[in-house]
Structure formats: C-alpha cells, structure tokens
Design a protein around this motif. Structure first.
Motif, mmCIF file in Angstrom:
data_model
loop_
_atom_site.group_PDB
_atom_site.id
_atom_site.type_symbol
_atom_site.label_atom_id
_atom_site.label_comp_id
_atom_site.label_asym_id
_atom_site.label_seq_id
_atom_site.Cartn_x
_atom_site.Cartn_y
_atom_site.Cartn_z
ATOM 1 N N TYR A 61 4.583 17.877 -2.263
ATOM 2 C CA TYR A 61 3.995 17.987 -3.594
ATOM 3 C C TYR A 61 4.110 16.669 -4.351
ATOM 4 O O TYR A 61 3.230 16.281 -5.105
ATOM 5 N N MET A 62 5.197 15.975 -4.135
ATOM 6 C CA MET A 62 5.436 14.728 -4.844
ATOM 7 C C MET A 62 4.523 13.612 -4.329
ATOM 8 O O MET A 62 3.886 12.902 -5.098
ATOM 9 N N ASN A 63 4.443 13.482 -3.010
ATOM 10 C CA ASN A 63 3.747 12.337 -2.436
ATOM 11 C C ASN A 63 2.239 12.394 -2.601
ATOM 12 O O ASN A 63 1.574 11.362 -2.586
ATOM 13 N N GLU A 64 1.664 13.587 -2.728
ATOM 14 C CA GLU A 64 0.213 13.655 -2.833
ATOM 15 C C GLU A 64 -0.286 12.841 -4.010
ATOM 16 O O GLU A 64 -1.243 12.090 -3.890
ATOM 17 N N SER A 65 0.367 12.964 -5.167
ATOM 18 C CA SER A 65 -0.048 12.193 -6.338
ATOM 19 C C SER A 65 0.460 10.761 -6.272
ATOM 20 O O SER A 65 -0.241 9.827 -6.666
ATOM 21 N N LEU A 66 1.673 10.559 -5.768
ATOM 22 C CA LEU A 66 2.221 9.204 -5.668
ATOM 23 C C LEU A 66 1.340 8.312 -4.812
ATOM 24 O O LEU A 66 1.138 7.134 -5.105
ATOM 25 N N ASP A 67 0.818 8.864 -3.731
ATOM 26 C CA ASP A 67 0.022 8.078 -2.799
ATOM 27 C C ASP A 67 -1.378 7.749 -3.328
ATOM 28 O O ASP A 67 -2.142 7.051 -2.669
ATOM 29 N N LEU A 68 -1.710 8.254 -4.515
ATOM 30 C CA LEU A 68 -3.000 7.950 -5.127
ATOM 31 C C LEU A 68 -2.897 6.818 -6.144
ATOM 32 O O LEU A 68 -3.914 6.359 -6.666
ATOM 33 N N ILE A 69 -1.691 6.366 -6.436
ATOM 34 C CA ILE A 69 -1.483 5.308 -7.429
ATOM 35 C C ILE A 69 -1.651 3.944 -6.773
ATOM 36 O O ILE A 69 -1.061 3.656 -5.732
ATOM 37 N N GLU B 6 5.069 13.748 -14.870
ATOM 38 C CA GLU B 6 4.917 15.126 -14.403
ATOM 39 C C GLU B 6 5.687 15.355 -13.100
ATOM 40 O O GLU B 6 6.361 16.375 -12.928
ATOM 41 N N ILE B 7 5.579 14.414 -12.169
ATOM 42 C CA ILE B 7 6.293 14.543 -10.893
ATOM 43 C C ILE B 7 7.792 14.594 -11.129
ATOM 44 O O ILE B 7 8.509 15.440 -10.569
ATOM 45 N N PHE B 8 8.284 13.696 -11.976
ATOM 46 C CA PHE B 8 9.723 13.640 -12.232
ATOM 47 C C PHE B 8 10.224 14.945 -12.846
ATOM 48 O O PHE B 8 11.267 15.473 -12.432
ATOM 49 N N GLU B 9 9.490 15.473 -13.810
ATOM 50 C CA GLU B 9 9.913 16.713 -14.459
ATOM 51 C C GLU B 9 9.913 17.888 -13.478
ATOM 52 O O GLU B 9 10.795 18.753 -13.517
ATOM 53 N N GLU C 92 0.829 -1.205 0.000
ATOM 54 C CA GLU C 92 0.000 0.000 0.000
ATOM 55 C C GLU C 92 0.863 1.254 0.000
ATOM 56 O O GLU C 92 1.820 1.380 0.770
ATOM 57 N N LEU C 93 0.550 2.172 -0.893
ATOM 58 C CA LEU C 93 1.221 3.467 -1.041
ATOM 59 C C LEU C 93 2.675 3.341 -1.496
ATOM 60 O O LEU C 93 3.445 4.274 -1.373
ATOM 61 N N LEU C 94 3.053 2.170 -2.015
ATOM 62 C CA LEU C 94 4.400 2.007 -2.550
ATOM 63 C C LEU C 94 4.429 2.014 -4.074
ATOM 64 O O LEU C 94 5.473 2.245 -4.678
ATOM 65 N N SER C 95 3.294 1.750 -4.710
ATOM 66 C CA SER C 95 3.259 1.603 -6.170
ATOM 67 C C SER C 95 3.801 2.834 -6.874
ATOM 68 O O SER C 95 4.601 2.743 -7.813
ATOM 69 N N GLY C 96 3.367 4.013 -6.429
ATOM 70 C CA GLY C 96 3.822 5.241 -7.067
ATOM 71 C C GLY C 96 5.312 5.451 -6.905
ATOM 72 O O GLY C 96 6.010 5.846 -7.848
ATOM 73 N N SER C 97 5.835 5.182 -5.701
ATOM 74 C CA SER C 97 7.266 5.366 -5.444
ATOM 75 C C SER C 97 8.102 4.413 -6.292
ATOM 76 O O SER C 97 9.167 4.776 -6.809
ATOM 77 N N ILE C 98 7.620 3.192 -6.441
ATOM 78 C CA ILE C 98 8.333 2.212 -7.260
ATOM 79 C C ILE C 98 8.377 2.661 -8.715
ATOM 80 O O ILE C 98 9.420 2.600 -9.381
ATOM 81 N N LEU D 279 18.596 14.561 -7.347
ATOM 82 C CA LEU D 279 17.356 13.774 -7.429
ATOM 83 C C LEU D 279 17.361 12.590 -6.471
ATOM 84 O O LEU D 279 16.303 12.155 -6.006
ATOM 85 N N GLU D 280 18.545 12.054 -6.188
ATOM 86 C CA GLU D 280 18.629 10.924 -5.260
ATOM 87 C C GLU D 280 18.057 11.281 -3.890
ATOM 88 O O GLU D 280 17.550 10.418 -3.174
ATOM 89 N N GLU D 281 18.117 12.562 -3.530
ATOM 90 C CA GLU D 281 17.590 12.990 -2.232
ATOM 91 C C GLU D 281 16.073 12.864 -2.181
ATOM 92 O O GLU D 281 15.500 12.585 -1.132
ATOM 93 N N TYR D 282 15.429 13.065 -3.340
ATOM 94 C CA TYR D 282 13.965 13.062 -3.367
ATOM 95 C C TYR D 282 13.388 11.767 -3.929
ATOM 96 O O TYR D 282 12.205 11.478 -3.736
ATOM 97 N N ILE D 283 14.221 10.990 -4.621
ATOM 98 C CA ILE D 283 13.744 9.731 -5.204
ATOM 99 C C ILE D 283 14.675 8.613 -4.757
ATOM 100 O O ILE D 283 15.408 8.027 -5.565
ATOM 101 N N PRO D 284 14.707 8.289 -3.491
ATOM 102 C CA PRO D 284 15.605 7.229 -3.012
ATOM 103 C C PRO D 284 15.118 5.863 -3.465
ATOM 104 O O PRO D 284 13.984 5.698 -3.905
ATOM 105 N N GLU D 285 15.991 4.883 -3.376
ATOM 106 C CA GLU D 285 15.550 3.515 -3.626
ATOM 107 C C GLU D 285 14.475 3.181 -2.607
ATOM 108 O O GLU D 285 14.594 3.504 -1.432
ATOM 109 N N VAL D 286 13.437 2.516 -3.055
ATOM 110 C CA VAL D 286 12.280 2.278 -2.191
ATOM 111 C C VAL D 286 12.641 1.279 -1.095
ATOM 112 O O VAL D 286 13.027 0.153 -1.360
ATOM 113 N N ARG D 287 12.536 1.721 0.136
ATOM 114 C CA ARG D 287 12.782 0.847 1.279
ATOM 115 C C ARG D 287 11.614 0.900 2.267
ATOM 116 O O ARG D 287 11.297 -0.069 2.926
#
Length: 326
Positions: free
Chosen positions: A214-222, A187-190, A40-46, A67-75
C-alpha cells in the motif's frame, strides 16, 4: 488530441523490442531495484524518511520502533516493485531523443482501459523448491506461542506465502508537483502510524504484510519535477508468490528480475478466476507511431507488413509530426 487518442498510453521503444512485443504479446515490467537511473523510484522513499524524522520527537518510542520497520533509512529500492513506463504524450521530442539515437524509434499506443496482467512462469500452486523457513509465519500464534485455531479446530492462517496476491496493475500518472507529493507523503505516513498503533493496541494486525504494498504504490509515482516533460505514466505491480511470476534476464547489474505483462486476449475479465494469465493474449495495441525519420514512408511500409504477418490488421500506423533534424 482526438477522443480516441485520449484513451491511449504510449510505450516508447526501439525496433528490436517492438518486434518481440508484437511476436510474443508481452511487455516487460522491470524490477525497481535494477533501474538504470540511480534516483529512479527513490524520491518518494527519501521524502517519507525525511517526514518521519521531522515527526520523530512527537512520537512514542514504541511507535518509532514499529515505524522503523516500514520506513528504513534509504539504502536501496524495493525489490518487490515491478515497473512498466509509458507516456500520455504520443509525440514527445524528449522521448524520441531518448529512444531514437541510432535508429528509428516507435511509440506503441495501448488502450489504457484494457487491463494488463502478469503472465505466470509456472502453473504450480505451491513453491516447487521452498527454502528453509518458508512457511514459518503462515499461522497465527496465541499468547502461549501455540498455533491459534478457528472454532472448527483448523489453524488460523495469517499469510500463506503461496497465496496468489497481485497488487497494482493500473496505469497511473507520475506525480511531479511538490505540493501534491507532500500530500501523498503525509497520507502514507499517517496510515502507517495508525497501523503500527493498532498493532501495539490490539496485537498483531493480520494484514501487516500488506503495508509495504500500500505504501510503495504511491511512493513509486513520485518523481522530480525536472522530468515533467516526459508526462510519464506507470503500471506498478507486486506479484506474489515471486517464484510463480518473476523471470530473469542478464543485465549490467547482474541477473535482472522482471515480470511479463500481457492481456487476457479480449475475453471478459469477469470470466477469469485469477488475476493473471497462463498464456499470452493479444495486447491492446491500437496504434503504432513512427518516430522522426527522413524515411517515414519506407518505415511505415515495413511496419504495416509486419503487422499483417501477425494478423494485426486493425492497428493504425501513424507518424510523428516533429520534423526530422539530422
């Protein structure tokens, strides 16, 4: 579906939780880091991380590092997201099965147009027990490492950790469609890439700390399209400071953080100076639907009695149209 029902969002629950909701006028948004479903709530981050890896070769090294600071490997999932789930379907067999295993379940019809806001745990303006280094990053620094000042001589504040900032809070539909998910990820990545490039070009962006929100609001909807029958909608909220809004309860994974959501009690929201409540107001409950049961008449009678005890005389009581099967 009637016109009135189109304005309702349905929060499925059991009898014990319903009683607490009616008595306290609170709905609990649980921490995303403690969800029962491991995916749950990992799909968008992956998906975002995969998109990042696909773009890596075309990016300069300094941008990659940023970008590594904001898009870390999913743990793990974000500990800053708090989620309240509901469904746009007020009579869902999938949801009844999940909540009605051992007893009658209920669907609370909430007016989706009425705001739900965090209920403050404390009314203080400053952290009552701040840890070491709590305000280390509060001020902007000049090239010499000194605190930057405004023309009037006052220090330039970048981010005060005690500022009340509440992001999110509106009902939004979960995104199941892969094509739509791909558009969100791109869109989030750009946006993140442009933000990192701005920091590298003009120096530290004063709104850097907002990027994860701003990033997580949309990610958490996937969510995986296999769950589309749930027709889920979510309120996702990020309250700051956490000491002011986050409660804890015991759970299978330890002490589970959660945020209490409530209403301003029907008062015009424009009259409120702060985006939170200091005491619970009546939740915008318009209808309560009783799940499939052979004892619908008895269940309705006791529910109406409880509603009367709480003065909720205008709340409609209805029944599931799905036939009960033993």
């Amino acid at each position: 579906m009637t016109e009135n029902e189109a304005d309702l969002i349905w929060h499925y629950t059991d009898g014990a939780a319903l009683m607490k909701i009616l008595a306290k006028n609170e709905l609990w948004a649980g921490s995303a880091a403690f969800m029962n479903d491991t995916n749950e709530l990992l799909s968008g981050s992956i998906q975002l991380r995969k998109h990042f890896e696909d773009q890596r070769r075309a990016l300069p090294e300094d941008v990659i590092k940023g970008l590594e600071e904001y898009i870390p490997e999913v743990r793990e999932r974000s500990r800053h997201s708090f989620v309240l789930s509901a469904s746009s379907d007020g009579d869902s067999l999938t949801m009844w099965r999940y909540y009605g295993r051992d007893q009658v379940s209920f669907a609370i019809g909430l007016d989706r147009n009425q705001p739900l806001v965090p209920l403050a745990r404390l009314t203080d303006d400053n952290h009552p027990n701040p840890p070491a280094g709590y305000i280390d990053d509060i001020y902007d620094k000049d090239e010499d490492g000194q605190i930057a000042t405004n023309p009037d001589g006052s220090p330039v504040v970048i981010f005060d950790p005690d500022w009340v900032i509440i992001e999110g809070g509106d009902w939004k539909p979960v995104v199941y469609d892969p094509a739509q998910q791909s558009e969100i990820i791109t869109e989030i990545f750009e946006n993140l890439r442009k933000g990192v490039e701005e920091q590298l070009t003009v120096g530290r962006n004063r709104h850097w700390w907002l990027y994860p929100y701003y990033m997580n609001e949309s990610l958490d909807l996937i969510k995986n399209q296999g769950f589309r029958d749930e027709r889920e909608e979510r309120i996702i909220v990020w309250p700051n400071p956490d000491w002011k809004f986050v409660f804890h309860r015991p759970g299978a994974f330890g002490l589970v953080p959660y945020v209490k959501l409530t209403s301003w009690g029907g008062v015009d929201e424009d009259l409120h100076e702060e985006p939170f409540a200091i005491e619970a107001g009546r939740l915008p409950i318009r209808e309560i639907r009783i799940g499939p049961t052979p004892y619908s008449s008895e269940a309705a009678g006791s529910l109406k009695q409880l509603l009367n005890f709480h003065g909720l005389h205008d709340v409609k009581v209805s029944y599931s149209e799905i036939p009960f099967r033993q």
